[in-house]
Every structure is written in structure tokens, then in C-alpha cells.
Design a protein around this motif. Structure first.
Motif, PDB file in Angstrom:
ATOM      1  N   THR A  27      52.577 -10.548-101.242  1.00  0.00           N
ATOM      2  CA  THR A  27      53.904  -9.962-101.461  1.00  0.00           C
ATOM      3  C   THR A  27      53.783  -8.501-101.856  1.00  0.00           C
ATOM      4  O   THR A  27      54.508  -7.637-101.344  1.00  0.00           O
ATOM      5  CB  THR A  27      54.643 -10.729-102.575  1.00  0.00           C
ATOM      6  OG1 THR A  27      54.328 -12.109-102.452  1.00  0.00           O
ATOM      7  CG2 THR A  27      56.134 -10.542-102.475  1.00  0.00           C
ATOM      8  N   ALA A  28      52.834  -8.237-102.773  1.00  0.00           N
ATOM      9  CA  ALA A  28      52.652  -6.861-103.225  1.00  0.00           C
ATOM     10  C   ALA A  28      52.260  -5.955-102.067  1.00  0.00           C
ATOM     11  O   ALA A  28      52.763  -4.833-101.925  1.00  0.00           O
ATOM     12  CB  ALA A  28      51.585  -6.818-104.318  1.00  0.00           C
ATOM     13  N   ALA A  51      47.174 -15.566-104.277  1.00  0.00           N
ATOM     14  CA  ALA A  51      47.158 -15.054-102.912  1.00  0.00           C
ATOM     15  C   ALA A  51      48.562 -14.656-102.481  1.00  0.00           C
ATOM     16  O   ALA A  51      48.765 -13.602-101.872  1.00  0.00           O
ATOM     17  CB  ALA A  51      46.585 -16.106-101.965  1.00  0.00           C
ATOM     18  N   ALA A  52      49.537 -15.491-102.828  1.00  0.00           N
ATOM     19  CA  ALA A  52      50.930 -15.206-102.458  1.00  0.00           C
ATOM     20  C   ALA A  52      51.411 -13.929-103.140  1.00  0.00           C
ATOM     21  O   ALA A  52      52.054 -13.077-102.510  1.00  0.00           O
ATOM     22  CB  ALA A  52      51.823 -16.382-102.844  1.00  0.00           C
ATOM     23  N   ALA A  53      51.053 -13.776-104.440  1.00  0.00           N
ATOM     24  CA  ALA A  53      51.476 -12.585-105.169  1.00  0.00           C
ATOM     25  C   ALA A  53      50.877 -11.331-104.534  1.00  0.00           C
ATOM     26  O   ALA A  53      51.558 -10.316-104.348  1.00  0.00           O
ATOM     27  CB  ALA A  53      51.046 -12.698-106.632  1.00  0.00           C
TER      28      ALA A  53
END
Lengths: 185, 225
Positions: free
Chosen positions: B22-23, B17-19
Motif C-alpha cells: 500500500t505504501a 506485506a500488504a502495508a
């Protein structure tokens, strides 16, 4: 859909003549057409929020819908009894309220005490249209659901067989008969 | 299950989810702002709803090809449908009285709703595709209720109806070739022209989509044999 070259004219003629083969006269068809057009136009007016620029499309749509309606359903010959209709409406509202309270009371009871069953009831209403009216009404009432209708035979699902359902159905049947001005055997 | 995977799975989920977040946040701003361009040109499109303006005017070419694809799909069905013409004239089996009476009542209302969607497309969500879908559903309902026979080999009127939407659209798209380029509708008549295209599309889409269903019962009947 007929596929002869003159099919379109035959269709128009069919609309004009469906009364001759059906129940009412030409005047009955005209009356039904005007009434249905008015109802559909009112619905169109409501759908479009009364915007005046909607009427060019609206006129064509309403006319098409009214013609389709006449083709699908010939004007009814029986005239409703106004007094009995009002009585039926009151009966329906009272039964809805009673059924709703009954079902709600069952739902909030801590221990579920149901005896669901499918009742087989032989209806006495002579015309299919009247039977369908009764069956649809029973489905609308809380606690009962029409499962099947074959000829005179109604299969009715009830939440609790201990309720006097059959008596209620007979009662509703008699009221509908009075509303449609028919005699039960 | 041991405790390691049980902790590993949520941790991986959070990392993913964090990746993704960020994307998403690092995406460059789009160099072309389509919504603003459409909004700026909306006045010339003949309609006031951006989706309809894009579908039928700014990107009319797409829609023209879409209706052509649908028509071709139906031709494919027709090419493989059963040959015998008597098979198609039959009604649905075992029509039910309650369903039939409801269909008699509801079908005219569906036509009304289709007309409403067609009209609404010019300034709010709606349009020919939705209206055509409602018309097709109406035909399918009438078939299932035993009020409309399954379709036999298409006679001339039905063929005309199937092709009308595409032909009307194509004519209006090609007319400006005499003085300009394809699909360059004159802004002055854009409104009525849009409505004409949409009305033709509604009719044809209704028939095409209904045809995809009403020519197939033959196949079902053969499968049963």
C-alpha cells in the motif's frame, strides 16, 4: 618491480634478453610475442564484437597484455608434435565421454555405491609444465580431481577406487610425453 | 510450539506485506524525472551509456571526490604500514606450482578484460571502477602465486601511478575554470576526455585497490609473531 631510475629501460631490455637467460634465442622471443599478440588481438576482436572503434584502446591493451605475458612466461623451447597433439585431443574427448557416462550412471543408480579414495601416484614426466598439463587434464575429466601436486607426487581424488585409474593416468602421461616429445624413464 | 504463534506469524507477515505494498502504491510521482533528463542530455556527455555519463560527466564531482577518498584511504594504510623496507619485498609463502602456472596464463587475460571494461564503459555497463578492480585482482593473484612481491615503501613511479587518476581528473575538471566553471567539459572533446579520465582512473584504482592488499601482508606477518 625494480625501482632504479632506468628501470623502464631495463624492463624493455629484460624482455629482449629473457631468451638469452632462458631457453630460446631472440627470434624465439619475437615469435612468441607475435603469436601471443595475435591471439590476444583475436580475443579482443571477439570480446568487442568486431567493432572498429574499439581498436585504439584495443591496441594499447593487447600490447600491455602481450608484454606482461612475455614477462611472466618465457617462450617455450619444446615444439609440440602435431600428430601426437591431435591424437591426444581425440583421447581426451573419448575419456571425457567415458568418464561422463560412468559418473552419470553412478548418479542415477538408486543405491549409491561409491568407494572414494585419494590415490598417490608418482609421475614420470620430467618437466613441471608437463606435469601441470597432465594434472589439469585429470581435473577436467569427470570422476577424477587433482588434489595436490608436490614435485613428482600427485594426489588424485577418485570417486571409485575399483576403476583402473592408475592405468588411465599412465596412459595419459605417455600420450602427453609423446606430444611434448619427451622420453619417460 | 502452540498453534497460536504458528498462525500468528504468517498473518503478521501478510499484514506487513500488504502495508508495504500500500505504501509503495501511494508514493507520489517523483517531481524530477532524472532518467529522462539524463536521456535528453546524453548527446552532450561524450558517451552513450547513461551510467557512465552520470558518473563521469553530469555528476563528475562525486566521482572526483570518490577517487580522492580512495587515495586518502591508501595513504592511511601506508602511514600505518611497517617501516622496514626489506619486509615488503618478500614473496608469498609456499607458492603452489599449479596456481603459479595458472596465474602466468590468466594474468595477461585479466589485463585484456580490464581494457575491455574500460572501453565498454562508454556505451554499455563497464567503466573505470570495474576495470580497476580487475587490475587489482590481477595483482593480488600474482602476489598469491608468488610472482609479485608484496610492496615495500612506494618508490616514485608507484606514487605517480597511485596519484595519476586523481591528478588527470582534477586537471581536466579544473581546466574549464579559465572560461567557465569547474567540470564544465567542452562537449566537442567530451568523448576523448572521458576516455582519458577513465584510463587514468583505471590505472590508479587498480594500484590503490591492489595496494590495500599488497601493503597489508606485513601486518599479517607481524600478527603471526
Amino acid at each position: 618491480m625494480p625501482d632504479r631510475p632506468l628501470a623502464r629501460w631495463r624492463k624493455i631490455f629484460l624482455i629482449a634478453s629473457c631468451a638469452r637467460h632462458g631457453r630460446g634465442g631472440g627470434a624465439a622471443v619475437l615469435r612468441a610475442f607475435i603469436l601471443r599478440t595475435a591471439l590476444l588481438a583475436a580475443l579482443w576482436w571477439a570480446l568487442t564484437g568486431g567493432r572498429p572503434d574499439a581498436w585504439p584502446v584495443g591496441a594499447a591493451t593487447v600490447a600491455l597484455a602481450a608484454i606482461l605475458s612475455l614477462r611472466l612466461q618465457a617462450p617455450a623451447s619444446s615444439r609440440l608434435s602435431v600428430a601426437a597433439s591431435a591424437g591426444f585431443l581425440a583421447f581426451f574427448l573419448a575419456r571425457s565421454l567415458k568418464g561422463g557416462v560412468q559418473v552419470a550412471a553412478m548418479a542415477i543408480r538408486p543405491r549409491l555405491d561409491l568407494q572414494p579414495a585419494i590415490l598417490d601416484i608418482s609421475l614420470r614426466l620430467p618437466q613441471e609444465a608437463e606435469r601441470i598439463f597432465l594434472v589439469s587434464m585429470l581435473s577436467l575429466l569427470p570422476g577424477t580431481l587433482s588434489v595436490g601436486l608436490e614435485g613428482q607426487r600427485l594426489q588424485l581424488h577418485v570417486l571409485d577406487r575399483r576403476w583402473p585409474i592408475e592405468q588411465d593416468v599412465r596412459n595419459a602421461e605417455a600420450r602427453i610425453a609423446r606430444m611434448f616429445r619427451v622420453k619417460l624413464p | 510450539m502452540s498453534s497460536l504463534p504458528r498462525m500468528l506469524v504468517p498473518a503478521l507477515c501478510i499484514a506487513l506485506a500488504a502495508a508495504l505494498a500500500t505504501a509503495m502504491l501511494q508514493l507520489p510521482a517523483p517531481s524530477v524525472r532524472l532518467a529522462e533528463q539524463v536521456g535528453a542530455q546524453l548527446g552532450h556527455s561524450g558517451v552513450t551509456h547513461p551510467v557512465t555519463a552520470v558518473l563521469l560527466n553530469f555528476r563528475g564531482y562525486d566521482t572526483l571526490l570518490e577517487i580522492a577518498v580512495l587515495l586518502t584511504a591508501l595513504l592511511g594504510v601506508l602511514a600505518t604500514a611497517a617501516e622496514e623496507s626489506t619486509a615488503g619485498r618478500r614473496l608469498a609463502e609456499l607458492p603452489q606450482a599449479v596456481l603459479q602456472s595458472m596465474a602466468r596464463f590468466v594474468a595477461p587475460l585479466m589485463v585484456l578484460v580490464a581494457g575491455y571494461l574500460l572501453w565498454a564503459g562508454s556505451h554499455q555497463p563497464g567503466g573505470a571502477f570495474q576495470a580497476g578492480a580487475v587490475l587489482a585482482a590481477c595483482a593480488v593473484l600474482l602476489y598469491l602465486a608468488g610472482l609479485l612481491p608484496a610492496w615495500a615503501a612506494p618508490e616514485r613511479r608507484l606514487r605517480a601511478g597511485l596519484a595519476a587518476g586523481f591528478l588527470v581528473f582534477l586537471t581536466i575538471a579544473a581546466a574549464p575554470l579559465s572560461y567557465g566553471s569547474l567540470l564544465q567539459d567542452p562537449a566537442a572533446f567530451a568523448g576523448p576526455l572521458m576516455l582519458l579520465i577513465e584510463a587514468g582512473l583505471t590505472l590508479s584504482l587498480g594500484l590503490v585497490l591492489a595496494g590495500l592488499f599488497l601493503w597489508l601482508p606485513d601486518e599479517n606477518a607481524e600478527a603471526k609473531k
